[in-house]
Design a protein around this motif. Structure first.
Motif, PDB file in Angstrom:
ATOM      1  N   GLY A 441       0.825  -1.200   0.000  1.00 48.25           N
ATOM      2  CA  GLY A 441       0.000   0.000   0.000  1.00 48.25           C
ATOM      3  C   GLY A 441       0.855   1.244   0.000  1.00 48.25           C
ATOM      4  O   GLY A 441       2.073   1.201   0.187  1.00 48.25           O
ATOM      5  N   SER A 442       0.182   2.371  -0.232  1.00 46.86           N
ATOM      6  CA  SER A 442       0.895   3.650  -0.228  1.00 46.86           C
ATOM      7  C   SER A 442      -0.047   4.744   0.241  1.00 46.86           C
ATOM      8  O   SER A 442      -1.268   4.651   0.066  1.00 46.86           O
ATOM      9  CB  SER A 442       1.441   3.985  -1.620  1.00 46.86           C
ATOM     10  N   VAL A 477      -5.098   5.766 -11.290  1.00 48.07           N
ATOM     11  CA  VAL A 477      -6.196   5.492 -10.357  1.00 48.07           C
ATOM     12  C   VAL A 477      -6.235   6.544  -9.261  1.00 48.07           C
ATOM     13  O   VAL A 477      -7.275   7.120  -8.957  1.00 48.07           O
ATOM     14  CB  VAL A 477      -6.056   4.080  -9.761  1.00 48.07           C
ATOM     15  N   ALA A 478      -5.075   6.804  -8.636  1.00 44.65           N
ATOM     16  CA  ALA A 478      -5.031   7.793  -7.562  1.00 44.65           C
ATOM     17  C   ALA A 478      -5.422   9.180  -8.074  1.00 44.65           C
ATOM     18  O   ALA A 478      -6.105   9.940  -7.386  1.00 44.65           O
ATOM     19  CB  ALA A 478      -3.648   7.832  -6.931  1.00 44.65           C
ATOM     20  N   VAL A 481      -9.158   9.331  -8.332  1.00 45.50           N
ATOM     21  CA  VAL A 481      -9.735   9.504  -6.991  1.00 45.50           C
ATOM     22  C   VAL A 481      -9.576  10.950  -6.546  1.00 45.50           C
ATOM     23  O   VAL A 481     -10.488  11.544  -5.961  1.00 45.50           O
ATOM     24  CB  VAL A 481      -9.077   8.538  -5.990  1.00 45.50           C
ATOM     25  N   PRO A 487     -14.109   6.969  -3.852  1.00 49.89           N
ATOM     26  CA  PRO A 487     -13.241   5.795  -3.888  1.00 49.89           C
ATOM     27  C   PRO A 487     -13.402   5.005  -5.181  1.00 49.89           C
ATOM     28  O   PRO A 487     -14.413   5.096  -5.871  1.00 49.89           O
ATOM     29  CB  PRO A 487     -13.715   4.973  -2.679  1.00 49.89           C
ATOM     30  N   LEU A 512      -7.317  -3.889  -6.188  1.00 53.01           N
ATOM     31  CA  LEU A 512      -6.841  -2.580  -5.734  1.00 53.01           C
ATOM     32  C   LEU A 512      -8.004  -1.751  -5.214  1.00 53.01           C
ATOM     33  O   LEU A 512      -9.088  -1.752  -5.803  1.00 53.01           O
ATOM     34  CB  LEU A 512      -6.161  -1.842  -6.894  1.00 53.01           C
ATOM     35  N   SER A 514      -8.644   2.292  -3.781  1.00 51.69           N
ATOM     36  CA  SER A 514      -8.063   3.623  -3.630  1.00 51.69           C
ATOM     37  C   SER A 514      -9.138   4.557  -3.086  1.00 51.69           C
ATOM     38  O   SER A 514     -10.211   4.673  -3.681  1.00 51.69           O
ATOM     39  CB  SER A 514      -7.547   4.135  -4.981  1.00 51.69           C
ATOM     40  N   VAL A 526      -4.537  10.535  -0.886  1.00 55.16           N
ATOM     41  CA  VAL A 526      -5.172   9.292  -1.325  1.00 55.16           C
ATOM     42  C   VAL A 526      -4.421   8.120  -0.710  1.00 55.16           C
ATOM     43  O   VAL A 526      -3.185   8.132  -0.625  1.00 55.16           O
ATOM     44  CB  VAL A 526      -5.159   9.172  -2.867  1.00 55.16           C
ATOM     45  N   ASN A 528      -3.815   4.002  -1.130  1.00 53.07           N
ATOM     46  CA  ASN A 528      -3.934   2.873  -2.065  1.00 53.07           C
ATOM     47  C   ASN A 528      -3.580   1.583  -1.340  1.00 53.07           C
ATOM     48  O   ASN A 528      -2.509   1.495  -0.725  1.00 53.07           O
ATOM     49  CB  ASN A 528      -3.007   3.063  -3.267  1.00 53.07           C
ATOM     50  N   SER A 530      -3.599  -2.775  -1.872  1.00 54.77           N
ATOM     51  CA  SER A 530      -3.736  -3.810  -2.904  1.00 54.77           C
ATOM     52  C   SER A 530      -3.386  -5.182  -2.340  1.00 54.77           C
ATOM     53  O   SER A 530      -2.664  -5.316  -1.347  1.00 54.77           O
ATOM     54  CB  SER A 530      -2.845  -3.489  -4.107  1.00 54.77           C
TER      55      SER A 530
END
Length: 734
Positions: A441-442, A477-478, A481, A487, A512, A514, A526, A528, A530
């Motif tokens: 994740g991040s 993706v981020a 978002v 989300p 995933l 987000s 954000v 993330n 996964s």
């Protein structure tokens, strides 16, 4: 007030008490429930039998009603067709005469001759409907009449026909002849000349007593008959009209009203039948006799050229419903048989129902006591078994939801207890990954100035990815978002077409999620999360992550506000008050673990002269540059603060006076080597550093600060741009 603990022991005690109470009442509840179910079952069988019997009876009655009514309606339609045709023939005669040249040119003698011949021909045909004929010119003068004074109704017809005009002519309401007291109807037809201008009007007076011949020919069963009503629901033709007219002539004539004959078997139901708009009905007449009646309107034959009359055909209900007595007897026999069967079957079914219901009751009691781990037994495949299964699903869902809430509460409490921003970022990501059993994740933070996001904390990602990732709105993706502020869940990254487009076909396997970090509609970043397995995240996981994101956003906002409160706005270093607070804490920790800490005091050399030479804005730039160098040069555990003006302080935990010299000298050299350019020229910057160590040089906070400041003063006196320990001051050696 009695309180019950939310602890596991408290919940177990409540569940045990509830279970014990249930066992005492189980037998009594079972017996009462079985008795009630038997009675209910018998009632449930009897009620449908009664309803079925009633429905059968009503259905048969409805069938008879429908068949009789349809027959009556067909008779009414035949009468309506015949009456309408008679009126239409008369109207056609008028229209034909209106086209004759003698009438169009208003030749008086010829007109009179033709009208008299017309009346005679109709009499020879035994058509007693056409009584008299009148012709008016366009000025309203009477040109021809087959009788004497036509009276007010005829003159009114001339006005409505000739003056107002009509394509199909005009038809009056039902009226009474003032001399004969018989019902009349007036038909008017416009006469137009060669230029299609109004030349006059033809008016025919119709004797409605002729319709009695039509009505008297109709017979419906032994008790049925037909009659005709006008647009107001008044009877104008009936089999008994001649007799009723003789009794009601004086009263009707004296009121100067249209025919409103009070006829036996018709008067009380006329209005109701007319309001039925053509549908069959059943009503009670003035004598209390039930009648079946059907109604149709003459305008179904021709909408424009016939009056708005109705034909009613009615028959006594008693004659139509003779066959219903057989239905009553059959229903009674079926009811007796069903009572016997219901009593036997009710006992068997009631017994089979009570056992699973008792199990369901026990399970509900346990759930009420807080026991959400004990499954409910499903003993049958019927509705009760389905109810028990659904109840158990509800128990599992409630248990999972309570677990989520508990987890959210625990994580939220832990997040809110941390005010250090960097530490909090790591804690948030670690808790999310652990709670969702994710692989990596991040956490990305949004920069308002650059309008981009960068990864601040990551797990399972390479350092190159972390350092190089920079995302704008709508990018990846981020970025989506960030742009949409909602989300995104991608169940299978390899097969998701949108993700493949975002990544240019370079996608990884797995799932995933987000979610945005929002604080009062303000975007903070954000998160993330996964997993390696595809389709391993669900909507439930997404809702849970959203809940964690809400808690994280609040905690980050609190930490941000706290950081603003303890940070100097210009240098981004800790303020003097926070420095004093942390120094107290670190001294206590040093005493507790028996270690050492060193305090660095430093300021910019010749800073006043620099301000005088280059201005305060350039002076602020110098302070900001020195502050950044200090942050970059010192450890993460070191506490760098702005002590005041151009003076800075650094708390270095677990550093002795031997160990502190190396990082202090590195700091001094970094500042000395910094390239500061003003107006295209390099301007040198240097700092002087003084160091004191606790508890070697001082036994308390106040003394420690004073001696570090003395070391700084000594460094300035001995040439500046140097590092000086307190113990290096002459006479201060320990």
């Amino acid at each position: 007030m009695e309180t019950i603990s939310n602890s596991p022991d408290g919940k177990a005690g409540l569940a045990q008490a509830c279970s014990s109470s249930f066992e005492k009442l189980e037998t009594q509840i079972f017996i009462k429930m079985r008795t009630k179910l038997i009675l209910i079952f018998i009632g449930l069988v009897l009620i449908p039998v009664l309803i079925i019997g009633k429905i059968s009876y009503d259905s048969e009655r409805e069938t008879i009603f429908r068949e009789v009514s349809q027959g009556n309606l067909r008779v009414a339609e035949i009468i309506a067709q015949e009456v309408a045709q008679i009126l239409l023939n008369t109207r056609s005669t008028l229209m034909t005469m209106a086209l004759l040249e003698d009438f169009r040119n208003m030749r008086g003698d010829a007109v009179r001759l033709q009208t008299e011949n017309l009346v005679k021909r109709e009499k020879l045909k035994k058509n007693n409907l056409l009584k008299d004929f009148y012709v008016y010119d366009k000025k309203g003068n009477l040109v021809s009449a087959t009788s004497g004074d036509p009276g007010l109704p005829v003159k009114r017809m001339w006005f409505m026909t000739a003056v107002k005009g009509s394509l199909f002519g005009f038809t009056s309401h039902t009226a009474i002849d003032p001399w004969s007291n018989e019902p009349r109807l007036y038909l008017g037809q416009v006469i137009r000349d060669d230029l299609y201008e109004v030349a006059g009007a033809l008016i025919a007076e119709l004797d409605l007593t002729y319709l009695q011949n039509v009505i008297k020919q109709i017979r419906v069963g032994q008790t049925g008959h037909a009659y005709i009503v006008d647009s107001f629901g008044r009877v104008i033709a009936h089999p008994n009209t001649s007799e009723i007219l003789r009794r009601g002539i004086d009263s009707i004539a004296s009121r100067n009203r249209a025919v409103a004959l009070s006829l036996q078997g018709a008067d009380s139901g006329v209005a109701e039948v007319v309001q039925a708009i053509g549908g069959p009905i059943e009503f009670v007449d003035h004598a209390g006799t039930a009648q079946l009646a059907a109604y149709t309107n003459l305008r179904k034959v021709d909408m424009d050229r016939v009056p708005n009359w109705g034909v009613i055909v009615q028959q006594q209900s008693s004659e139509a419903y003779i066959s219903l007595n057989r239905i009553k007897r059959r229903v009674m026999l079926v009811m007796i048989l069903c009572i016997i069967i219901a009593s036997v079957v009710g006992v068997l079914i009631a017994t089979s129902i009570t056992v699973p219901i008792a199990d369901l009751e026990a399970g509900a009691c346990r759930i009420a006591g807080g026991d959400l781990d004990h499954p409910l037994k499903v003993r049958s495949s019927d509705e009760i078994g389905a109810l028990t299964a659904h109840f158990d699903e509800m128990r599992q869902s409630l248990r999972d939801r309570m677990s989520e809430i508990s987890t959210l509460y625990t994580i939220g409490q832990e997040m809110c207890s941390v005010l250090d921003y960097d530490r909090l970022l790591n804690l948030i990501l670690d808790e999310m990954i652990t709670a969702l059993k994710a692989a990596k994740g991040s956490l990305m933070l949004f920069d308002e100035e650059t309008r981009k996001m960068k990864i601040r904390v990551a797990r399972g990602l390479s350092d190159d990815v972390v350092s190089s990732t920079e995302v704008s709105e709508g990018e990846g993706v981020a970025g989506m978002v960030l742009k949409l502020r909602r989300p995104i869940l991608i169940r299978d990254c390899e097969t998701d077409p949108e993700l493949s487009t975002m990544k240019g076909g370079k996608v990884f396997s797995g799932s995933l999620m987000s979610v945005p970090l929002l604080v009062k509609d303000s975007m903070r970043g954000v998160v993330n999360i996964s997993r390696i397995e595809a389709n391993s995240f669900s909507e439930k996981d997404l809702r849970f992550l959203q809940g964690l994101a809400v808690q994280a956003s609040i905690a980050l906002e609190n930490a941000r506000l706290y950081k603003l409160a303890i940070t100097d706005g210009m240098t981004k270093l800790y303020i003097h008050r926070y420095f004093q607070q942390r120094l107290d804490e670190e001294i206590k920790r040093t005493d507790r673990y028996g270690s050492e800490l060193s305090l660095i005091m430093t300021d910019v050399d010749h800073f006043k002269n620099f301000n005088d030479s280059f201005g305060h804005q350039q002076g602020d730039r110098v302070l900001q540059s020195v502050a950044k160098i200090m942050r970059d040069s010192m450890r993460e555990v070191d506490i760098v603060a702005r002590y005041g003006g151009e003076e800075f302080a650094v708390i270095c935990p677990e550093k002795s006076y031997e160990e502190i010299l190396i990082p202090a000298e590195r700091l001094r050299v970094a500042v000395e080597n910094y390239d500061l350019e003003i107006a295209g020229k390099r301007v040198p910057i240097t700092i002087s550093i003084g160091i004191a160590t606790y508890p070697t040089d001082a036994g308390d906070k106040k003394t420690l600060i004073e001696r570090a400041d003395q070391a700084l003063y000594h460094a300035k006196e001995t040439g500046r741009n140097r590092v000086c320990l307190y113990r290096q001051i002459p006479g201060k050696e320990s």
